[in-house]
Scaffold this motif. Structure first.
Motif, PDB file in Angstrom:
ATOM      1  N   ALA A 213       0.847  -1.188   0.000  1.00 38.48           N
ATOM      2  CA  ALA A 213       0.000   0.000   0.000  1.00 38.48           C
ATOM      3  C   ALA A 213       0.884   1.239   0.000  1.00 38.48           C
ATOM      4  O   ALA A 213       1.834   1.334   0.763  1.00 38.48           O
ATOM      5  N   HIS A 214       0.629   2.166  -0.894  1.00 39.56           N
ATOM      6  CA  HIS A 214       1.358   3.426  -0.884  1.00 39.56           C
ATOM      7  C   HIS A 214       0.463   4.512  -1.459  1.00 39.56           C
ATOM      8  O   HIS A 214      -0.385   4.261  -2.294  1.00 39.56           O
ATOM      9  N   ASP A 215       0.691   5.704  -0.988  1.00 36.75           N
ATOM     10  CA  ASP A 215      -0.075   6.838  -1.470  1.00 36.75           C
ATOM     11  C   ASP A 215       0.721   7.563  -2.542  1.00 36.75           C
ATOM     12  O   ASP A 215       1.943   7.465  -2.603  1.00 36.75           O
ATOM     13  N   ARG A 216       0.029   8.282  -3.389  1.00 38.22           N
ATOM     14  CA  ARG A 216       0.715   9.188  -4.300  1.00 38.22           C
ATOM     15  C   ARG A 216       0.213  10.590  -3.992  1.00 38.22           C
ATOM     16  O   ARG A 216      -0.743  10.781  -3.243  1.00 38.22           O
ATOM     17  N   LEU A 217       0.872  11.558  -4.544  1.00 37.91           N
ATOM     18  CA  LEU A 217       0.471  12.935  -4.308  1.00 37.91           C
ATOM     19  C   LEU A 217      -0.970  13.136  -4.760  1.00 37.91           C
ATOM     20  O   LEU A 217      -1.410  12.547  -5.747  1.00 37.91           O
ATOM     21  N   THR A 218      -1.703  13.952  -4.052  1.00 38.03           N
ATOM     22  CA  THR A 218      -3.041  14.322  -4.514  1.00 38.03           C
ATOM     23  C   THR A 218      -2.888  15.161  -5.777  1.00 38.03           C
ATOM     24  O   THR A 218      -1.810  15.714  -6.051  1.00 38.03           O
ATOM     25  N   PRO A 219      -3.929  15.278  -6.588  1.00 40.29           N
ATOM     26  CA  PRO A 219      -3.815  16.135  -7.778  1.00 40.29           C
ATOM     27  C   PRO A 219      -3.336  17.545  -7.456  1.00 40.29           C
ATOM     28  O   PRO A 219      -2.535  18.124  -8.192  1.00 40.29           O
ATOM     29  N   LYS A 220      -3.794  18.102  -6.335  1.00 35.67           N
ATOM     30  CA  LYS A 220      -3.370  19.451  -5.936  1.00 35.67           C
ATOM     31  C   LYS A 220      -1.888  19.469  -5.591  1.00 35.67           C
ATOM     32  O   LYS A 220      -1.133  20.367  -6.009  1.00 35.67           O
ATOM     33  N   GLU A 221      -1.430  18.489  -4.817  1.00 36.42           N
ATOM     34  CA  GLU A 221      -0.010  18.404  -4.465  1.00 36.42           C
ATOM     35  C   GLU A 221       0.847  18.179  -5.700  1.00 36.42           C
ATOM     36  O   GLU A 221       1.939  18.755  -5.839  1.00 36.42           O
ATOM     37  N   LEU A 222       0.359  17.339  -6.612  1.00 35.11           N
ATOM     38  CA  LEU A 222       1.077  17.078  -7.850  1.00 35.11           C
ATOM     39  C   LEU A 222       1.251  18.366  -8.654  1.00 35.11           C
ATOM     40  O   LEU A 222       2.335  18.644  -9.187  1.00 35.11           O
ATOM     41  N   ALA A 223       0.207  19.170  -8.725  1.00 32.99           N
ATOM     42  CA  ALA A 223       0.278  20.437  -9.448  1.00 32.99           C
ATOM     43  C   ALA A 223       1.268  21.393  -8.787  1.00 32.99           C
ATOM     44  O   ALA A 223       2.061  22.062  -9.473  1.00 32.99           O
ATOM     45  N   GLU A 224       1.237  21.452  -7.477  1.00 34.82           N
ATOM     46  CA  GLU A 224       2.148  22.356  -6.757  1.00 34.82           C
ATOM     47  C   GLU A 224       3.601  21.958  -6.981  1.00 34.82           C
ATOM     48  O   GLU A 224       4.468  22.821  -7.202  1.00 34.82           O
ATOM     49  N   HIS A 225       3.878  20.661  -6.955  1.00 32.67           N
ATOM     50  CA  HIS A 225       5.251  20.200  -7.183  1.00 32.67           C
ATOM     51  C   HIS A 225       5.656  20.363  -8.651  1.00 32.67           C
ATOM     52  O   HIS A 225       6.834  20.587  -8.950  1.00 32.67           O
ATOM     53  N   SER A 226       4.709  20.261  -9.548  1.00 27.83           N
ATOM     54  CA  SER A 226       5.020  20.482 -10.960  1.00 27.83           C
ATOM     55  C   SER A 226       5.483  21.915 -11.190  1.00 27.83           C
ATOM     56  O   SER A 226       6.450  22.163 -11.926  1.00 27.83           O
ATOM     57  N   LEU A 227       4.811  22.870 -10.557  1.00 28.18           N
ATOM     58  CA  LEU A 227       5.217  24.267 -10.684  1.00 28.18           C
ATOM     59  C   LEU A 227       6.565  24.495 -10.008  1.00 28.18           C
ATOM     60  O   LEU A 227       7.425  25.219 -10.538  1.00 28.18           O
TER      61      LEU A 227
END
Length: 372
Positions: A213-227
């Protein structure tokens, strides 16, 4: 990481583009083994086969010869951890003596002085190294290796000492997201290029016994890290950064400006000039989903490649993706759609949510730039 990274603006990129137009298999990934010395929670391929289930040296040597006859120029050796393939040294020496631009993927924890000295006799064009954190604590938590970071830093020092080119690839998940700046600083200190994979494919290819079991970044977190990564990538090149942001935002407002808008065909190179041979000996266009593979034990590579090209031509993404105004920033592809939804023409809602949030951030960034 594939063997065609970092070709932007070079003659090699022109060569690859011509190969894509002519459907020449110029780049191939050879997945020697799914075995690894670490147990990364986000890994997409973990398997524990018996040694006799791996393909022998003779198989890989023959497939590579066949692929070269069809146009292969950029082979990439990967895994699992490819250095754990029992006949790695023999295969590497064979490839090093061929007119190929050889690349190697590794987690670098096994790059001892002896191993680096061996590679230095016939250096690869580049080694791609996955850097999963900026401390041993992170490696222990995420990869099950409490000494992993120390081992990788030692490998970096050795590669610099032996003057072997390498590139860093980071993977961001909740367990290591706080290490991002540390990873950037390490790459800056060693003066090596850095790529970042923020989007994590669902672990479609893991055997059931290895799934954790592992989590991935939420869509919001993914967007923030992309920027965050975008700013880091363009650091010191403010004019280029402003131009990139302006162009992306213009494509949101006038999506027809983006070349892929209105098309739902496969846009990446998989199945048009790129292929992947998995550890079982099956070749496909992409190793992330591994669908439509052709068994190279029974089918010559030339025939298998023709089948892959034809199958790729028939793939279509979802109609929603076809006319989406966020197409220019979306990471959706046939592999992502399949792994997310079970169908290549499915709509990956996770990526939809990410694009909406990332577009909002880019538009805000444009306003900040214009006002500043």
């Amino acid at each position: 990481m594939d063997s065609l990274e970092a070709f932007s603006g070079t003659y090699a990129e022109q060569l690859v583009n011509r190969a894509q137009q002519r459907k020449v298999p110029i780049s191939g990934t050879f997945e020697l083994t799914p075995v690894c010395n670490m147990r990364c929670r986000m890994c997409y391929i973990q398997h524990t086969p018996k040694r006799e289930e791996l393909q022998p040296y003779e198989f890989w040597a023959d497939v590579l010869e066949q692929a070269m006859a069809q146009g292969l120029l950029f082979p990439l050796l990967t895994g699992g951890e490819p250095l754990l393939y029992p006949e790695f040294d023999r295969l590497y020496e064979r490839l090093a003596g061929m007119p190929l631009h050889l690349c190697l993927n590794t987690n670098a924890t096994l790059l001892t002085r002896e191993r680096v000295a061996f590679l230095a006799k016939h250096p690869p064009r580049r080694i791609n190294i996955s850097l999963y954190g900026a401390s041993d604590e992170t490696y222990a938590r995420l990869c099950g290796n409490p000494n992993g970071f120390t081992q990788v830093m030692h490998a970096f020092d050795l590669l610099k000492e032996y003057d072997i080119s390498f590139r860093v690839h980071s993977v961001l998940v909740p367990e290591n997201a706080a290490d991002y700046q540390g990873i950037v600083d390490i790459c800056s200190r060693y003066r090596v290029p850095m790529g970042s994979a923020n989007y994590m494919f669902p672990s479609y290819r893991k055997e059931e016994a290895c799934v954790q079991a592992h989590d991935r970044l939420t869509p919001k977190e993914l967007a923030e890290h992309s920027l965050l990564h975008l700013r880091s990538h363009y650091r010191g090149r403010e004019k280029e950064y402003r131009l990139y942001v302006e162009q992306r935002c213009a494509a949101f407002e006038r999506p027809e400006l983006f070349s892929l808008y209105g098309s739902n065909e496969v846009a990446c190179r998989a199945g048009s000039c790129v292929f992947w041979v998995d550890w079982r000996g099956h070749v496909s266009g992409c190793g992330m989903h591994n669908q439509g593979g052709v068994d190279l034990h029974t089918t010559p590579f030339e025939q298998a490649w023709k089948t892959i090209v034809e199958d790729t031509r028939r793939i279509r993404l979802s109609e929603k993706c076809r006319f989406c105004k966020y197409r220019c920033i979306c990471q959706n592809c046939a592999a992502a759609a399949f792994c997310e939804t079970g169908a290549m023409d499915g709509t990956p809602e996770y990526l939809c949510a990410y694009c909406e949030e990332y577009a909002r951030l880019l538009l805000a960034e444009r306003s900040r730039i214009r006002e500043g």
